[in-house]
Design a protein around this motif. Structure first.
Motif, PDB file in Angstrom:
ATOM      1  N   UNK A 141       0.861  -1.184   0.000  1.00 50.90           N
ATOM      2  CA  UNK A 141       0.000   0.000   0.000  1.00 50.90           C
ATOM      3  C   UNK A 141       0.898   1.235   0.000  1.00 50.90           C
ATOM      4  N   UNK A 142       0.483   2.268  -0.718  1.00 53.51           N
ATOM      5  CA  UNK A 142       1.295   3.484  -0.831  1.00 53.51           C
ATOM      6  C   UNK A 142       1.557   4.110   0.535  1.00 53.51           C
ATOM      7  N   UNK A 143       0.610   3.945   1.468  1.00 52.61           N
ATOM      8  CA  UNK A 143       0.748   4.548   2.799  1.00 52.61           C
ATOM      9  C   UNK A 143       1.880   3.919   3.617  1.00 52.61           C
ATOM     10  N   UNK A 144       2.374   2.751   3.182  1.00 54.93           N
ATOM     11  CA  UNK A 144       3.427   2.056   3.944  1.00 54.93           C
ATOM     12  C   UNK A 144       4.832   2.538   3.576  1.00 54.93           C
ATOM     13  N   UNK A 145       4.948   3.420   2.598  1.00 51.17           N
ATOM     14  CA  UNK A 145       6.263   3.867   2.130  1.00 51.17           C
ATOM     15  C   UNK A 145       6.710   5.140   2.841  1.00 51.17           C
ATOM     16  N   UNK A 146       8.008   5.376   2.830  1.00 52.83           N
ATOM     17  CA  UNK A 146       8.546   6.627   3.369  1.00 52.83           C
ATOM     18  C   UNK A 146       8.226   7.777   2.408  1.00 52.83           C
ATOM     19  N   UNK A 147       8.431   9.015   2.885  1.00 54.47           N
ATOM     20  CA  UNK A 147       8.142  10.188   2.049  1.00 54.47           C
ATOM     21  C   UNK A 147       8.952  10.199   0.770  1.00 54.47           C
ATOM     22  N   UNK A 148      10.229   9.852   0.861  1.00 51.08           N
ATOM     23  CA  UNK A 148      11.088   9.826  -0.328  1.00 51.08           C
ATOM     24  C   UNK A 148      10.645   8.771  -1.325  1.00 51.08           C
ATOM     25  N   UNK A 149      10.252   7.593  -0.805  1.00 49.62           N
ATOM     26  CA  UNK A 149       9.770   6.523  -1.693  1.00 49.62           C
ATOM     27  C   UNK A 149       8.456   6.922  -2.351  1.00 49.62           C
ATOM     28  N   UNK A 150       7.577   7.557  -1.571  1.00 45.02           N
ATOM     29  CA  UNK A 150       6.289   7.983  -2.134  1.00 45.02           C
ATOM     30  C   UNK A 150       6.489   8.992  -3.264  1.00 45.02           C
ATOM     31  N   UNK A 151       7.471   9.885  -3.108  1.00 44.04           N
ATOM     32  CA  UNK A 151       7.715  10.861  -4.171  1.00 44.04           C
ATOM     33  C   UNK A 151       8.252  10.171  -5.422  1.00 44.04           C
ATOM     34  N   UNK A 152       9.030   9.112  -5.248  1.00 41.27           N
ATOM     35  CA  UNK A 152       9.507   8.359  -6.415  1.00 41.27           C
ATOM     36  C   UNK A 152       8.348   7.633  -7.110  1.00 41.27           C
ATOM     37  N   UNK A 153       7.397   7.147  -6.332  1.00 35.65           N
ATOM     38  CA  UNK A 153       6.188   6.545  -6.927  1.00 35.65           C
ATOM     39  C   UNK A 153       5.435   7.606  -7.733  1.00 35.65           C
ATOM     40  N   UNK A 176      13.848  15.642   2.767  1.00 34.52           N
ATOM     41  CA  UNK A 176      15.128  15.994   3.388  1.00 34.52           C
ATOM     42  C   UNK A 176      16.213  16.048   2.311  1.00 34.52           C
ATOM     43  N   UNK A 177      17.426  16.448   2.714  1.00 31.66           N
ATOM     44  CA  UNK A 177      18.476  16.686   1.708  1.00 31.66           C
ATOM     45  C   UNK A 177      18.863  15.409   0.959  1.00 31.66           C
ATOM     46  N   UNK A 178      18.868  14.250   1.648  1.00 32.63           N
ATOM     47  CA  UNK A 178      19.247  12.993   0.983  1.00 32.63           C
ATOM     48  C   UNK A 178      18.225  12.630  -0.098  1.00 32.63           C
ATOM     49  N   UNK A 179      16.925  12.736   0.236  1.00 32.51           N
ATOM     50  CA  UNK A 179      15.885  12.400  -0.739  1.00 32.51           C
ATOM     51  C   UNK A 179      15.766  13.456  -1.831  1.00 32.51           C
ATOM     52  N   UNK A 180      16.061  14.709  -1.495  1.00 32.14           N
ATOM     53  CA  UNK A 180      16.105  15.767  -2.512  1.00 32.14           C
ATOM     54  C   UNK A 180      17.152  15.415  -3.567  1.00 32.14           C
ATOM     55  N   UNK A 181      18.305  14.953  -3.108  1.00 36.80           N
ATOM     56  CA  UNK A 181      19.379  14.569  -4.040  1.00 36.80           C
ATOM     57  C   UNK A 181      18.958  13.400  -4.916  1.00 36.80           C
ATOM     58  N   UNK A 182      18.258  12.423  -4.319  1.00 38.12           N
ATOM     59  CA  UNK A 182      17.787  11.257  -5.092  1.00 38.12           C
ATOM     60  C   UNK A 182      16.830  11.709  -6.193  1.00 38.12           C
ATOM     61  N   UNK A 183      15.872  12.564  -5.827  1.00 30.26           N
ATOM     62  CA  UNK A 183      14.894  13.045  -6.813  1.00 30.26           C
ATOM     63  C   UNK A 183      15.595  13.859  -7.893  1.00 30.26           C
ATOM     64  N   UNK A 184      16.534  14.712  -7.487  1.00 27.71           N
ATOM     65  CA  UNK A 184      17.273  15.489  -8.482  1.00 27.71           C
ATOM     66  C   UNK A 184      18.021  14.562  -9.437  1.00 27.71           C
ATOM     67  N   UNK A 185      18.704  13.545  -8.892  1.00 21.92           N
ATOM     68  CA  UNK A 185      19.470  12.612  -9.735  1.00 21.92           C
ATOM     69  C   UNK A 185      18.549  11.874 -10.712  1.00 21.92           C
ATOM     70  N   UNK A 186      17.337  11.551 -10.257  1.00 24.45           N
ATOM     71  CA  UNK A 186      16.359  10.907 -11.141  1.00 24.45           C
ATOM     72  C   UNK A 186      15.988  11.854 -12.285  1.00 24.45           C
ATOM     73  N   UNK A 187      15.687  13.109 -11.954  1.00 25.81           N
ATOM     74  CA  UNK A 187      15.349  14.093 -12.985  1.00 25.81           C
ATOM     75  C   UNK A 187      16.498  14.252 -13.981  1.00 25.81           C
TER      76      UNK A 187
END
Length: 223
Positions: A141-153, A176-187
């Protein structure tokens, strides 16, 4: 040179509580495969511009073209169909349906478009989740994921219909800064490897600096 988006002389007024000109004749072009950041102080017009560019706001003067198609003057139902097919959205908040599985959340825009069989949509959704490194979470379920994982979904969902443009409204604003970097790297990978066009409103200076181009707005003008 191919352009994903062209906007000419965009003028936008708000009339409540008083008349106010938010956009003062903006023109811009975004090339296919370009990663553009829209920046500016609060009230500069950047979010207003994004909503016009995304066809969500049709009460403007000027001309808007995406993927070679003129969108100014089209009816709301035509624009809704165009958005679903050609524009992917990533917001500050992910807007996933919490009780649905991750896989189902990603499939929804493609199910709505109705161009492919359900089994093919499922395969495509898995591919997008794999691309974003979260395929193992597909049945959760989407609700079981962390904020960073949900943004990747949410990014996988934005990609499902192979859009001409992905539009982001503060896509890292809640991370947070770690997940911001992940999203940026994906983009970054989506633009460099897959030639995806991305236009993102951001307050994050580092995010903006590392995109291909910064468009800065002040008082409804590009500076």
């Amino acid at each position: 040179m191919e352009f994903a988006l062209k906007a000419e002389n965009i003028i936008k007024y708000f009339y409540e509580p008083v008349e106010f000109q938010a956009l003062k004749g903006l023109s811009l072009e975004v090339k296919k495969g370009e990663f553009v950041s829209l920046i500016g102080k609060s009230g500069s017009g950047k979010s207003t511009l994004l909503y016009v560019l995304s066809t969500m706001d049709t009460d403007y003067e000027g001309n808007l073209e995406i993927n070679g198609e003129t969108l100014t003057g089209k009816k709301q139902n035509e624009l809704a169909r165009f958005r679903n097919e050609h524009i992917g959205f990533v917001f500050q908040f992910h807007y996933l349906l919490p009780e649905f599985s991750v896989l189902h959340n990603v499939m929804l825009p493609a199910l709505k478009l109705g161009r492919y069989q359900r089994s093919e949509i499922e395969d495509r959704a898995y591919e997008k989740l794999k691309l974003l490194g979260i395929a193992e979470h597909a049945p959760k379920k989407a609700s079981r994921l962390s904020g960073g994982q949900q943004q990747r979904v949410a990014i996988a969902r934005a990609l499902i219909n192979e859009p001409a443009v992905i539009m982001g409204d503060e896509p890292t604003g809640n991370l947070d800064s770690a997940n911001t970097q992940i999203v940026f790297d994906i983009f970054r990978e989506l633009t460099s490897k897959y030639h995806q066009t991305i236009i993102a409103v951001t307050h994050d200076d580092e995010f903006a600096r590392n995109s291909d181009r910064i468009i800065e707005l002040k008082d409804g003008l590009i500076i």
